[in-house]
Design an enzyme around this catalytic site. Structure first.
Site, mmCIF file in Angstrom:
data_model
loop_
_atom_site.group_PDB
_atom_site.id
_atom_site.type_symbol
_atom_site.label_atom_id
_atom_site.label_comp_id
_atom_site.label_asym_id
_atom_site.label_seq_id
_atom_site.Cartn_x
_atom_site.Cartn_y
_atom_site.Cartn_z
ATOM 1 N N LYS A 1 12.961 -10.707 22.729
ATOM 2 C CA LYS A 1 13.394 -11.162 24.030
ATOM 3 C C LYS A 1 12.915 -12.566 24.359
ATOM 4 O O LYS A 1 13.434 -13.239 25.240
ATOM 5 C CB LYS A 1 12.848 -10.195 25.108
ATOM 6 C CG LYS A 1 13.266 -8.763 24.898
ATOM 7 C CD LYS A 1 12.435 -7.841 25.811
ATOM 8 C CE LYS A 1 12.622 -6.400 25.398
ATOM 9 N NZ LYS A 1 11.607 -5.535 26.021
ATOM 10 N N GLU B 1 13.866 -19.641 18.800
ATOM 11 C CA GLU B 1 12.713 -18.730 18.949
ATOM 12 C C GLU B 1 11.761 -19.290 20.001
ATOM 13 O O GLU B 1 11.708 -20.501 20.226
ATOM 14 C CB GLU B 1 12.048 -18.591 17.565
ATOM 15 C CG GLU B 1 10.726 -17.880 17.504
ATOM 16 C CD GLU B 1 10.776 -16.403 17.881
ATOM 17 O OE1 GLU B 1 11.362 -16.086 18.926
ATOM 18 O OE2 GLU B 1 10.179 -15.593 17.156
ATOM 19 N N ASP B 2 10.996 -18.406 20.630
ATOM 20 C CA ASP B 2 10.045 -18.867 21.646
ATOM 21 C C ASP B 2 8.787 -19.484 21.044
ATOM 22 O O ASP B 2 8.361 -20.553 21.448
ATOM 23 C CB ASP B 2 9.681 -17.730 22.626
ATOM 24 C CG ASP B 2 9.108 -16.480 21.927
ATOM 25 O OD1 ASP B 2 9.159 -16.391 20.684
ATOM 26 O OD2 ASP B 2 8.619 -15.591 22.649
ATOM 27 N N ASP C 1 3.660 -18.071 15.543
ATOM 28 C CA ASP C 1 2.211 -17.895 15.554
ATOM 29 C C ASP C 1 1.773 -17.665 14.100
ATOM 30 O O ASP C 1 1.597 -18.622 13.352
ATOM 31 C CB ASP C 1 1.932 -16.705 16.484
ATOM 32 C CG ASP C 1 0.463 -16.488 16.776
ATOM 33 O OD1 ASP C 1 -0.345 -17.349 16.418
ATOM 34 O OD2 ASP C 1 0.121 -15.454 17.370
ATOM 35 N N PHE D 1 -3.409 -17.678 24.062
ATOM 36 C CA PHE D 1 -2.325 -16.755 24.387
ATOM 37 C C PHE D 1 -1.630 -17.238 25.649
ATOM 38 O O PHE D 1 -2.261 -17.425 26.687
ATOM 39 C CB PHE D 1 -2.827 -15.315 24.543
ATOM 40 C CG PHE D 1 -1.696 -14.331 24.471
ATOM 41 C CD1 PHE D 1 -1.154 -13.962 23.245
ATOM 42 C CD2 PHE D 1 -1.127 -13.816 25.626
ATOM 43 C CE1 PHE D 1 -0.075 -13.088 23.176
ATOM 44 C CE2 PHE D 1 -0.049 -12.938 25.569
ATOM 45 C CZ PHE D 1 0.475 -12.575 24.339
ATOM 46 N N ASP E 1 6.135 -13.075 27.209
ATOM 47 C CA ASP E 1 5.669 -12.022 28.107
ATOM 48 C C ASP E 1 4.165 -11.845 28.097
ATOM 49 O O ASP E 1 3.476 -12.177 27.131
ATOM 50 C CB ASP E 1 6.305 -10.693 27.695
ATOM 51 C CG ASP E 1 5.771 -10.177 26.360
ATOM 52 O OD1 ASP E 1 5.915 -10.894 25.348
ATOM 53 O OD2 ASP E 1 5.186 -9.078 26.336
#
Ligand code: IMP
Ligand code: MG
Length: 183
Positions: free
Chosen positions: A46, A103-104, A107, A156, A163
């Site tokens: 998402k 893509e967000d 990592d 983070f 989210d």
């Protein structure tokens, strides 16, 4: 005080800075794909949704969009296990087409490694990757990234599609999570 504020340590990238960079990426992609007639943007759900919606409005070459939902399983919500599965597959054909993944954040790289392997097996004409955020310090597998919005430190973050335990994807900025407030 809005509910997200107790989780917010600091705003890392504010909304105008995000919007300006997304517009810049859109211009760069428009130039790079100027000669391509069947560009397909694949948004990774998402997290990629906000970025896709803003980015597509700055891409001037005609293009389609489709959505691929993946999740990693076996570890906590803030750590990847490397085991990735497809929750919802594409409806579009990939074979012979020019694919740009949206893509967000990258990592460890394990999610994108999986996605790229799945898409490569479907034999696209070309396959490139655009990520809003890149956390290079946590990389476990090497991923060639064609477009990067921002390199960030190993923190983070949440907001703008990302989210915090499935919430706050709607925030217009990228914030650093105050880990002391999480249980
Ligand atoms: P990777 O497989 O370790 O590269 O992780 C990729 C996925 O983990 C991303 O698509 C995000 O959904 C999630 N992720 C990684 N870092 C963050 C973060 O800082 N905030 C929110 N989600 C994250
Ligand atoms: Mg996530």
């Amino acid at each position: 005080m809005p509910p997200y504020e107790k989780f917010l340590q600091e705003v890392l990238i504010d909304a105008p800075t995000l919007q300006a960079r997304v517009a810049e990426l859109g211009r760069q992609i428009s130039a790079d794909y100027a000669e391509v007639s069947d560009l397909l943007l694949i948004c990774i759900l998402k997290g990629g949704i906000m970025f896709l919606v803003d980015l597509t409005r700055h891409i001037e070459v005609p293009h389609e969009m489709d959505f691929l939902a993946v999740s990693s399983y076996g570890k906590g919500a803030r750590e990847t296990s490397g085991k990735v599965r497809i929750d919802m597959d594409l409806s579009a054909e990939v074979t012979g087409r020019h694919i740009l993944i949206v893509e967000d954040i990258i990592d460890s790289g394990l999610t994108l490694r999986f996605v790229m392997d799945v898409l490569k097996a479907r034999r696209p004409a070309s396959l490139r990757l655009c990520t809003l955020l890149n956390k290079p310090s946590k990389r476990q597998v090497e991923i060639p990234i064609d477009y990067i919005g921002f390199d960030i430190e190993n923190k983070f973050v949440f907001g703008y599609g990302l989210d915090l335990d499935e919430k706050y994807r709607n925030l217009p900025f990228i914030g650093v999570v105050n880990l002391d407030m999480l249980t």
